[in-house]
Design a protein around this motif. Sequence first.
Motif, PDB file in Angstrom:
ATOM      1  N   ALA A 195      -4.436  -5.555  -7.696  1.00  0.00           N
ATOM      2  CA  ALA A 195      -4.497  -5.608  -6.234  1.00  0.00           C
ATOM      3  C   ALA A 195      -3.380  -6.433  -5.626  1.00  0.00           C
ATOM      4  O   ALA A 195      -3.056  -6.262  -4.444  1.00  0.00           O
ATOM      5  CB  ALA A 195      -5.854  -6.155  -5.791  1.00  0.00           C
ATOM      6  N   ARG A 196      -2.759  -7.302  -6.402  1.00  0.00           N
ATOM      7  CA  ARG A 196      -1.680  -8.118  -5.835  1.00  0.00           C
ATOM      8  C   ARG A 196      -0.485  -7.280  -5.403  1.00  0.00           C
ATOM      9  O   ARG A 196       0.310  -7.714  -4.567  1.00  0.00           O
ATOM     10  CB  ARG A 196      -1.250  -9.179  -6.859  1.00  0.00           C
ATOM     11  CG  ARG A 196      -2.291 -10.283  -7.063  1.00  0.00           C
ATOM     12  CD  ARG A 196      -1.904 -11.221  -8.169  1.00  0.00           C
ATOM     13  NE  ARG A 196      -1.927 -10.539  -9.464  1.00  0.00           N
ATOM     14  CZ  ARG A 196      -1.791 -11.167 -10.633  1.00  0.00           C
ATOM     15  NH1 ARG A 196      -1.621 -12.483 -10.663  1.00  0.00           N
ATOM     16  NH2 ARG A 196      -1.831 -10.486 -11.767  1.00  0.00           N
ATOM     17  N   ILE A 197      -0.345  -6.077  -5.953  1.00  0.00           N
ATOM     18  CA  ILE A 197       0.792  -5.233  -5.564  1.00  0.00           C
ATOM     19  C   ILE A 197       0.683  -4.818  -4.100  1.00  0.00           C
ATOM     20  O   ILE A 197       1.689  -4.579  -3.434  1.00  0.00           O
ATOM     21  CB  ILE A 197       0.912  -3.995  -6.487  1.00  0.00           C
ATOM     22  CG1 ILE A 197       2.300  -3.366  -6.310  1.00  0.00           C
ATOM     23  CG2 ILE A 197      -0.194  -2.985  -6.191  1.00  0.00           C
ATOM     24  CD1 ILE A 197       2.620  -2.312  -7.333  1.00  0.00           C
ATOM     25  N   LEU A 198      -0.556  -4.757  -3.564  1.00  0.00           N
ATOM     26  CA  LEU A 198      -0.710  -4.428  -2.153  1.00  0.00           C
ATOM     27  C   LEU A 198      -0.092  -5.502  -1.265  1.00  0.00           C
ATOM     28  O   LEU A 198       0.462  -5.205  -0.198  1.00  0.00           O
ATOM     29  CB  LEU A 198      -2.193  -4.244  -1.808  1.00  0.00           C
ATOM     30  CG  LEU A 198      -2.905  -3.078  -2.501  1.00  0.00           C
ATOM     31  CD1 LEU A 198      -4.358  -3.013  -2.057  1.00  0.00           C
ATOM     32  CD2 LEU A 198      -2.201  -1.762  -2.216  1.00  0.00           C
ATOM     33  N   LEU A 199      -0.175  -6.757  -1.708  1.00  0.00           N
ATOM     34  CA  LEU A 199       0.440  -7.829  -0.936  1.00  0.00           C
ATOM     35  C   LEU A 199       1.955  -7.801  -1.072  1.00  0.00           C
ATOM     36  O   LEU A 199       2.681  -8.185  -0.146  1.00  0.00           O
ATOM     37  CB  LEU A 199      -0.126  -9.172  -1.374  1.00  0.00           C
ATOM     38  CG  LEU A 199      -1.657  -9.331  -1.209  1.00  0.00           C
ATOM     39  CD1 LEU A 199      -2.073 -10.758  -1.456  1.00  0.00           C
ATOM     40  CD2 LEU A 199      -2.098  -8.881   0.172  1.00  0.00           C
ATOM     41  N   SER A 200       2.457  -7.348  -2.211  1.00  0.00           N
ATOM     42  CA  SER A 200       3.906  -7.173  -2.345  1.00  0.00           C
ATOM     43  C   SER A 200       4.395  -6.095  -1.376  1.00  0.00           C
ATOM     44  O   SER A 200       5.469  -6.223  -0.766  1.00  0.00           O
ATOM     45  CB  SER A 200       4.264  -6.781  -3.778  1.00  0.00           C
ATOM     46  OG  SER A 200       3.901  -7.781  -4.693  1.00  0.00           O
ATOM     47  N   ILE A 201       3.599  -5.042  -1.231  1.00  0.00           N
ATOM     48  CA  ILE A 201       3.962  -3.972  -0.293  1.00  0.00           C
ATOM     49  C   ILE A 201       3.957  -4.499   1.138  1.00  0.00           C
ATOM     50  O   ILE A 201       4.900  -4.259   1.909  1.00  0.00           O
ATOM     51  CB  ILE A 201       2.986  -2.782  -0.440  1.00  0.00           C
ATOM     52  CG1 ILE A 201       3.191  -2.100  -1.795  1.00  0.00           C
ATOM     53  CG2 ILE A 201       3.177  -1.779   0.692  1.00  0.00           C
ATOM     54  CD1 ILE A 201       2.145  -1.052  -2.116  1.00  0.00           C
ATOM     55  N   THR A 202       2.908  -5.230   1.523  1.00  0.00           N
ATOM     56  CA  THR A 202       2.846  -5.745   2.887  1.00  0.00           C
ATOM     57  C   THR A 202       3.972  -6.724   3.163  1.00  0.00           C
ATOM     58  O   THR A 202       4.522  -6.757   4.271  1.00  0.00           O
ATOM     59  CB  THR A 202       1.486  -6.413   3.148  1.00  0.00           C
ATOM     60  OG1 THR A 202       1.269  -7.446   2.186  1.00  0.00           O
ATOM     61  CG2 THR A 202       0.353  -5.411   3.044  1.00  0.00           C
ATOM     62  N   ALA A 203       4.340  -7.518   2.161  1.00  0.00           N
ATOM     63  CA  ALA A 203       5.452  -8.457   2.343  1.00  0.00           C
ATOM     64  C   ALA A 203       6.753  -7.700   2.593  1.00  0.00           C
ATOM     65  O   ALA A 203       7.551  -8.068   3.466  1.00  0.00           O
ATOM     66  CB  ALA A 203       5.586  -9.355   1.121  1.00  0.00           C
ATOM     67  N   ARG A 204       6.979  -6.615   1.836  1.00  0.00           N
ATOM     68  CA  ARG A 204       8.195  -5.834   2.023  1.00  0.00           C
ATOM     69  C   ARG A 204       8.214  -5.193   3.416  1.00  0.00           C
ATOM     70  O   ARG A 204       9.241  -5.212   4.108  1.00  0.00           O
ATOM     71  CB  ARG A 204       8.270  -4.753   0.938  1.00  0.00           C
ATOM     72  CG  ARG A 204       9.485  -3.852   0.982  1.00  0.00           C
ATOM     73  CD  ARG A 204      10.770  -4.599   0.582  1.00  0.00           C
ATOM     74  NE  ARG A 204      10.665  -5.174  -0.749  1.00  0.00           N
ATOM     75  CZ  ARG A 204      10.961  -4.545  -1.892  1.00  0.00           C
ATOM     76  NH1 ARG A 204      11.404  -3.296  -1.852  1.00  0.00           N
ATOM     77  NH2 ARG A 204      10.845  -5.159  -3.049  1.00  0.00           N
TER      78      ARG A 204
END
Length: 982
Positions: free
Chosen positions: A109-118
């Motif tokens: 699920a942490r990849i979703l936060l990487s997406i939002t950060a980008r």
Amino acid sequence: MSQPSPAFLTHGPAFLITLDGASILTQEGTLLALSLTEARDLWARVPSPVVINGAATARRLGLRAALPPHPWRDVLELFLFVHPTTSIAPTLKGVCDALDIPLEAGFDARILLSITARLEAQLARLLQAPGRREIGGLLQVLHRHHWPWRHDLQHLLGDVAPSTVEDTLPLKIWRRLPKWEDEAPPPPAGARPVSRDAALGRLADIIGEGAETRPAQRDFTSVACEAFQPREAPGMPGLVLAEAGTGTGKTAGYLAPASVWAEKNGGTVWVSTYTRHLQKQIERELHALFPDRVTRRRKIVIRKGRENYLCLLNYEDSVNVFAARPDRSAAPMGILLALVARWASMTEDGDLIGGDLPGWFFDFYDRATLLSMADRRGECIYSACPHYQSCFVEHSIRRAKSAEIVVANHALVMSQSAWALHDEETLPDEDQPPTHYVFDEGHHLPDAADSAFSVALSGLEASELRRWLLGAEGGRSRARGLRRRLEDLIAQDASLERHIVQVIAAAQALPSPGWLDRLQSEPQAPIEAAEATELSLEVNPSEAFLQALHQQLRARTQLHPRHDQLECDLQPVDPRLDLLAPRLRAALCALKKPLEGLVGAFMAQLSDPDDILEAPQRIRLEAAARALKRRAIFRLDAWIDLLTAIAPEKAPSDDDRFIDVIRSEAISHRRFSGTRYDIGIHRHWRDPTIPYATVMQASAHGILVTSATLRDQPGMTEICEHDISGGDPSRQDISLAGRAARPSDAEASWRAAEHMMGASHFLKPAMRAAMMSPYDYRNQTRAYIVTDVSHREIAQLAAAFEALFTASRGGALGLFTAINRLRSVYKYLAPRLEALRLPLYAQHVDQMDNATLVDIFRTEIDSCLLGTDAMRDGIDIKGNALRLVVFEKTPWPRPDILHRERRRHAVETGLDDYDDRLTRMRIRQGFGRLIRSSADKGVFVTLDRQFPSRLLSAFPEGVVVERLGLRDVTARVSAFLAEGTD
């Protein structure tokens, strides 16, 4: 500008549903791996989690998807705001690919936060660039209307957009859109021919240096040049039928001579294909020829019908309705309008459906509201519209007049042909006919012509005409009637009021609001012939006529509680129907007369030498006259002709040009009242290519019709069946000998193709050409007929799909001939494939359009897809994403009245194997989905154990077809696809 909040970038909550279960990042930053049941229990207790495709996530958890504003933060919505015209597959991989984020094994699920950060970083850059105040204003609208991302993004705004701005000001995009300006009309195109050398040189430019050399493509390009030679005589265009096997590279092959001709002659070539998705594919092929975006936009235009584009006047109506609502109840509409405004400010052409608005957007918001923003009822008021010079449709029309290549679709081209066939006068038109056409996917031309030239006198069609004339009659509709659309012209000429009053009075004879409920609730007792005249005087004449149609249909068909369509022959006509037809005909004639009066008044003003009209007024009069003729008068003419043909003594052979059918079709389904049915008379041309050929011969100079399946396959009919099973009849190897076609076979196949494509109706004989596919089908493919599965038993059918999809480890397309069986198989199959970590998607099940489903299937290379004939003909997927095609049964033509009559017509013209020809071509289309490059491998399977041997000539030369049991087939599928893989 403030920096992104660290808390936003590193903390949850976030929900990611995977094939193994659910990955959850809690608000405190704890990472959890849960089952779907555990995740469902946690879902309701987590505030506004970050998700990808929240509606699909909720469905996977067994929950009902919420309406906007959603109780989750969906990264797809954030992506749409940041990249409004970038279409992606609405999946994790689709987003990661678009943002260049590596999707490594073991993601959570942490990849979703990487997406939002980008995305947040990209948005921050946008808010520092030109146009930042418009973007900031839309963010303020979203904030006030409870967009789930509002708190996360508010810190980015700073002083970009003050919160006191008028609530709807950022939504008024028509104030910011560019305006077109009139230009001098282009001169007539020249007639200089295209030489082979020039076309081959342009082909090299399109495919680029170092591209794979394909001799068949060069041959195809040379043949296509023949459609771009000077016309020899009026009414005798050069017609080329070119069959190009899969992998020939026909798109670049015909674009090469087309672009050379347009450049040399200062003209426009129209390239027409079957679907909107294929239009985009053709346009992408031209990027290599015109890499500069500005040049490409000037030279290449995609054209569709008006109903596909955002109508700025309808959009303004939606903004006004939104502004009048209380704040909280307007929240869903506010979010929708803000996101549409963001897209509309960036779109290339304003195409809502199949353009650069992501198809999945329709699945996130109210589809009906979105579609209401297009002109789907033909209510355009043209130059009287305050947004006329910003109109997306008008932009595309004007660009098309000077473009070199117009990429259209068969539906639009055939609609224009139908209008030209009806319009005896030369009425100034937005769509002057081009002189050169290329019809790609030409095997769909007969169906497109049938749709364009057919007539339906039905309750739905008649009530839509009433609505177009009278506008909204109560309810919440914003439909504009004829008086409102013509109010500017009536104000200038008071004499028009008399015609408007007569139209309004005469239109009362059309079905009034609620007609469908009244028809559905009619008692089943038959109307006696003696009562028909009395009924016609008491009841709306069109509604009385529909009741009589309903009665004849019930009397001559076997009703089924789950039917979607019933039909019967119109002839012989029931006496009660014959008594009601004359009154309806008289009512339609009474409606037609004042409409013709309006057109006559407009044309008189246009032709009056003493009345000097300014350009906007002239455009307005021309458009009003054109709309009245196309939307109403042509339709009334066809209905009157149809009613005139109703007579008890009329023999069906009196006019064998047409097929007249009474048909009842499901048009809607309500949860408590059940399915609702339209009913009417449908008139089809027995040979719909006759009117198409009539129009094309009048204006065209050159026509190229091409497809991978123009002909039924010749030369493959010698079948060697030899038993390799030691007596087991379920195992027989069938090898197609692939001998050279006998001249008689080839000639018969071409005659059939000319009959199907309408070439036999052209004065000048067509040039024929065929290019074989360059692929090594013997080594790249396998084909099997499963002999021990009954496609009639859903359990057996679903189990066979499970075994085959498991053997291929996904990358599988299942094709069905019936939607009910597709849905039944999906219900069985979905949980089993999910347990195997194989995603399953399905047309008519998933709430996504076909293009989005195909994008997902292409992106998720181990996914599986179920579909019907639209998936059989309309997808182009290279590589490992499609490695197995499974036919649920043999795709025979639907045995309806229309097919019965057309088969009879084909037999009369010497084509006595009409059904087999159509079926073989469908099989070829399905098989053709498998191999799209020389590196592809694929397997074709049919689960119809009664598959006739005479249909095996549908497969390309070299394909070996085996009849085996399911267990042997799954083993061979698995082994073949595993060869040469890591």
